[in-house]
Design a protein around this motif. Structure first.
Motif, PDB file in Angstrom:
ATOM      1  N   ALA A  11       0.850  -1.156   0.014  1.00 20.67           N
ATOM      2  CA  ALA A  11      -0.097  -0.018   0.092  1.00 20.67           C
ATOM      3  C   ALA A  11       0.931   1.197   0.034  1.00 20.67           C
ATOM      4  CB  ALA A  11      -0.845   0.049   1.018  1.00 20.67           C
ATOM      5  N   ARG A  12       2.180   1.076   0.305  1.00 22.83           N
ATOM      6  CA  ARG A  12       2.919   2.328   0.244  1.00 22.83           C
ATOM      7  C   ARG A  12       3.385   2.396  -1.150  1.00 22.83           C
ATOM      8  NH1 ARG A  12       7.137   1.336   5.460  1.00 22.83           N
ATOM      9  NH2 ARG A  12       5.255   1.077   7.107  1.00 22.83           N
ATOM     10  N   PRO A  13       3.343   3.741  -1.642  1.00 22.13           N
ATOM     11  CA  PRO A  13       3.488   3.937  -2.983  1.00 22.13           C
ATOM     12  C   PRO A  13       5.216   4.251  -3.329  1.00 22.13           C
ATOM     13  CG  PRO A  13       2.949   5.938  -1.963  1.00 22.13           C
ATOM     14  CD  PRO A  13       2.852   5.048  -0.928  1.00 22.13           C
ATOM     15  N   HIS A  14       6.176   4.226  -2.339  1.00 18.61           N
ATOM     16  CA  HIS A  14       7.367   4.555  -2.644  1.00 18.61           C
ATOM     17  C   HIS A  14       8.476   3.324  -2.121  1.00 18.61           C
ATOM     18  CE1 HIS A  14       6.309   8.446  -3.945  1.00 18.61           C
ATOM     19  NE2 HIS A  14       5.533   8.693  -2.828  1.00 18.61           N
ATOM     20  N   SER A  15       9.600   3.275  -2.745  1.00 17.22           N
ATOM     21  CA  SER A  15      10.314   2.094  -2.082  1.00 17.22           C
ATOM     22  C   SER A  15      11.231   2.874  -0.848  1.00 17.22           C
ATOM     23  CB  SER A  15      11.474   1.896  -3.242  1.00 17.22           C
ATOM     24  OG  SER A  15      12.848   1.511  -2.662  1.00 17.22           O
ATOM     25  N   SER A  16      11.599   2.048  -0.151  1.00 18.14           N
ATOM     26  CA  SER A  16      12.364   2.449   1.320  1.00 18.14           C
ATOM     27  C   SER A  16      13.711   2.991   0.939  1.00 18.14           C
ATOM     28  CB  SER A  16      12.337   1.372   2.292  1.00 18.14           C
ATOM     29  OG  SER A  16      13.079   0.177   1.822  1.00 18.14           O
ATOM     30  N   ALA A  17      14.086   2.482  -0.172  1.00 16.79           N
ATOM     31  CA  ALA A  17      15.375   3.042  -1.017  1.00 16.79           C
ATOM     32  C   ALA A  17      15.630   4.606  -1.369  1.00 16.79           C
ATOM     33  CB  ALA A  17      15.984   2.170  -1.951  1.00 16.79           C
ATOM     34  N   GLU A  18      14.294   5.063  -1.381  1.00 17.35           N
ATOM     35  CA  GLU A  18      13.946   6.482  -1.619  1.00 17.35           C
ATOM     36  C   GLU A  18      13.332   7.415  -0.745  1.00 17.35           C
ATOM     37  OE1 GLU A  18      11.611   5.860  -5.147  1.00 17.35           O
ATOM     38  OE2 GLU A  18      13.294   5.009  -6.233  1.00 17.35           O
ATOM     39  N   ASN A  19      12.585   6.644   0.195  1.00 16.78           N
ATOM     40  CA  ASN A  19      11.707   7.414   1.143  1.00 16.78           C
ATOM     41  C   ASN A  19      11.754   6.552   2.390  1.00 16.78           C
ATOM     42  OD1 ASN A  19       9.279   8.121   2.643  1.00 16.78           O
ATOM     43  ND2 ASN A  19       8.746   8.986   1.017  1.00 16.78           N
ATOM     44  N   PRO A  20      12.099   7.374   3.633  1.00 20.63           N
ATOM     45  CA  PRO A  20      12.345   6.543   4.752  1.00 20.63           C
ATOM     46  C   PRO A  20      10.827   5.799   5.372  1.00 20.63           C
ATOM     47  CG  PRO A  20      12.143   8.897   5.258  1.00 20.63           C
ATOM     48  CD  PRO A  20      12.327   8.494   3.657  1.00 20.63           C
ATOM     49  N   PHE A  21       9.837   6.358   4.628  1.00 22.59           N
ATOM     50  CA  PHE A  21       8.558   5.722   5.041  1.00 22.59           C
ATOM     51  C   PHE A  21       8.058   4.947   3.955  1.00 22.59           C
ATOM     52  CE2 PHE A  21       8.529   9.891   7.334  1.00 22.59           C
ATOM     53  CZ  PHE A  21       8.432   9.401   8.562  1.00 22.59           C
ATOM     54  N   SER A  23       8.444   1.354   1.158  1.00 18.46           N
ATOM     55  CA  SER A  23       8.083  -0.093   1.242  1.00 18.46           C
ATOM     56  C   SER A  23       9.357  -0.860   0.801  1.00 18.46           C
ATOM     57  CB  SER A  23       6.983  -0.506   0.211  1.00 18.46           C
ATOM     58  OG  SER A  23       7.165  -1.744  -0.274  1.00 18.46           O
ATOM     59  N   HIS A  24       9.764  -1.996   1.942  1.00 18.90           N
ATOM     60  CA  HIS A  24      10.766  -2.904   1.899  1.00 18.90           C
ATOM     61  C   HIS A  24      10.540  -3.929   0.486  1.00 18.90           C
ATOM     62  CE1 HIS A  24      12.425  -0.615   5.125  1.00 18.90           C
ATOM     63  NE2 HIS A  24      11.597  -1.331   6.276  1.00 18.90           N
ATOM     64  N   SER A  25       9.357  -4.091   0.516  1.00 20.32           N
ATOM     65  CA  SER A  25       9.060  -5.264  -0.531  1.00 20.32           C
ATOM     66  C   SER A  25       9.217  -4.528  -1.902  1.00 20.32           C
ATOM     67  CB  SER A  25       7.612  -5.888  -0.566  1.00 20.32           C
ATOM     68  OG  SER A  25       6.708  -4.985  -0.673  1.00 20.32           O
ATOM     69  N   ARG A  26       8.793  -3.318  -2.333  1.00 18.85           N
ATOM     70  CA  ARG A  26       9.104  -2.524  -3.296  1.00 18.85           C
ATOM     71  C   ARG A  26      10.340  -2.274  -3.584  1.00 18.85           C
ATOM     72  NH1 ARG A  26       4.669   0.074  -5.874  1.00 18.85           N
ATOM     73  NH2 ARG A  26       2.518  -0.117  -4.648  1.00 18.85           N
ATOM     74  N   ARG A  27      11.245  -2.163  -2.366  1.00 17.50           N
ATOM     75  CA  ARG A  27      12.749  -1.873  -2.573  1.00 17.50           C
ATOM     76  C   ARG A  27      13.549  -3.171  -3.125  1.00 17.50           C
ATOM     77  NH1 ARG A  27      16.132   0.650   1.922  1.00 17.50           N
ATOM     78  NH2 ARG A  27      18.473   0.331   1.244  1.00 17.50           N
ATOM     79  N   LEU A  28      12.775  -4.333  -2.783  1.00 19.51           N
ATOM     80  CA  LEU A  28      13.480  -5.503  -3.176  1.00 19.51           C
ATOM     81  C   LEU A  28      13.015  -5.944  -4.551  1.00 19.51           C
ATOM     82  CD1 LEU A  28      13.335  -8.027  -0.168  1.00 19.51           C
ATOM     83  CD2 LEU A  28      15.370  -6.731  -0.908  1.00 19.51           C
ATOM     84  N   GLY A  29      11.846  -5.658  -4.845  1.00 15.26           N
ATOM     85  CA  GLY A  29      11.598  -6.000  -6.337  1.00 15.26           C
ATOM     86  C   GLY A  29      11.815  -4.945  -7.245  1.00 15.26           C
ATOM     87  N   ALA A  30      12.265  -3.667  -7.091  1.00  9.36           N
ATOM     88  CA  ALA A  30      13.107  -2.723  -7.905  1.00  9.36           C
ATOM     89  C   ALA A  30      14.493  -3.261  -8.174  1.00  9.36           C
ATOM     90  CB  ALA A  30      13.109  -1.550  -7.343  1.00  9.36           C
ATOM     91  N   ARG A  31      15.116  -3.896  -6.784  1.00  6.39           N
ATOM     92  CA  ARG A  31      16.250  -4.200  -7.035  1.00  6.39           C
ATOM     93  C   ARG A  31      16.514  -5.565  -7.955  1.00  6.39           C
ATOM     94  NH1 ARG A  31      21.112  -3.124  -3.708  1.00  6.39           N
ATOM     95  NH2 ARG A  31      22.611  -4.591  -4.131  1.00  6.39           N
ATOM     96  N   PHE A  32      15.567  -6.319  -7.814  1.00 14.14           N
ATOM     97  CA  PHE A  32      15.260  -7.498  -8.667  1.00 14.14           C
ATOM     98  C   PHE A  32      15.409  -7.131 -10.310  1.00 14.14           C
ATOM     99  CE2 PHE A  32      14.555 -12.273  -9.213  1.00 14.14           C
ATOM    100  CZ  PHE A  32      14.196 -12.183 -10.460  1.00 14.14           C
ATOM    101  N   ALA A  33      14.274  -6.119 -10.439  1.00 14.49           N
ATOM    102  CA  ALA A  33      14.323  -5.848 -11.990  1.00 14.49           C
ATOM    103  C   ALA A  33      15.452  -5.429 -12.280  1.00 14.49           C
ATOM    104  CB  ALA A  33      12.967  -4.799 -11.914  1.00 14.49           C
ATOM    105  N   LEU A  34      16.161  -4.320 -11.693  1.00 11.67           N
ATOM    106  CA  LEU A  34      17.428  -3.587 -11.996  1.00 11.67           C
ATOM    107  C   LEU A  34      18.611  -4.529 -12.192  1.00 11.67           C
ATOM    108  CD1 LEU A  34      18.767  -1.105 -12.668  1.00 11.67           C
ATOM    109  CD2 LEU A  34      19.641  -0.912 -10.248  1.00 11.67           C
ATOM    110  N   ALA A  35      18.526  -5.570 -11.434  1.00 16.53           N
ATOM    111  CA  ALA A  35      19.406  -6.654 -11.611  1.00 16.53           C
ATOM    112  C   ALA A  35      19.276  -7.426 -12.787  1.00 16.53           C
ATOM    113  CB  ALA A  35      19.780  -7.475 -10.438  1.00 16.53           C
TER     114      ALA A  35
END
Length: 231
Positions: A11-21, A23-35
């Motif tokens: 439900a959180r619209p941003h990655s925790s890599a970009e915003n302290p509030f 999503s960690h799951s978005r962070r991991l998904g974005a990392r997977f896609a980038l890799a």
């Protein structure tokens, strides 16, 4: 080329890599896609769907009526009712790897992701049913399709993993695996971040560990797909 279906359910619209509030799951998904893009030099075979921000319609009585009516007997309104489900299933069928960012909400997947599951686990499309069939009247339609599911999760507490002190409270990976096994997808990998609610050095270490695991998983999947294609 391997085709990826990347789903975010937070439900959180941003990655925790970009915003302290964020999503960690978005962070991991974005990392997977980038890799994955880095390994292949292209993202043309990655389809992205954000069910966290744009969830599918939940299953209704009309949906059930339409889904359990034989296709050749469906009225126009039935086809319209199932149109979104058909599109979601088509994306799933086209994918070789499904990458699902699914945080833990109250010990289970978010309602948005459950709505997606309910739309893609469908009679005649992803599982078969015949009440006259001897033995088990249900069977998976995606068995043998060579698909892989990657679950990227996050949790507020810790020790939810296999053998952990509160493993029994974790209904995220287990419930998702049950649904995917039912339709014939049994190759399931998972990575999770823990300690979110502690917000201390343990969270930082968990993030670093999970990101390293995602990187290693991408390398493994790339190698496995190359070996499969060469066989």
């Amino acid at each position: 080329m391997t085709r990826i279906l990347h789903i975010d359910a937070s439900a959180r619209p941003h990655s925790s890599a970009e915003n302290p509030f964020g999503s960690h799951s978005r962070r991991l998904g974005a990392r997977f896609a980038l890799a994955w893009r880095t390994a292949h030099g292209s993202d043309e075979n990655i389809v992205y769907r954000d069910v966290g921000q744009q969830p599918p319609q939940p299953v209704s009585g009309a949906w059930i009526h339409a889904a359990f009516t034989k296709p050749e007997q469906r009225l126009p309104w039935m086809s319209e009712t199932l149109a979104e489900s058909d599109g979601l299933i088509d994306e799933l069928l086209a994918a070789d790897i499904i990458v699902a960012g699914v945080p833990m909400y109250n010990f289970a997947p978010p309602a948005q992701f459950k709505a997606w599951i309910d739309n893609i686990v469908r009679v005649g499309r992803t599982f078969g049913f015949d009440r006259s069939r001897p033995g088990d009247p249900y069977w998976p339609l995606l068995a043998g399709a060579g698909k892989t599911l990657v679950i990227l999760s996050s949790r507020g507490d810790h020790d939810y993993g296999k053998g952990g002190r509160i493993e029994a409270l974790n209904h995220v990976e287990a419930s998702i695996a049950t649904a995917f096994n039912y339709i014939g997808i049994t190759d399931i990998r998972s990575v999770a971040i823990e300690f979110d609610e502690f917000a201390d050095a343990r969270l930082k270490a968990s993030i670093e560990k999970a990101e390293a695991e995602v990187d290693a998983l991408v390398e493994t999947l790339v190698r496995e797909r190359q070996q499969r294609n060469a066989a």
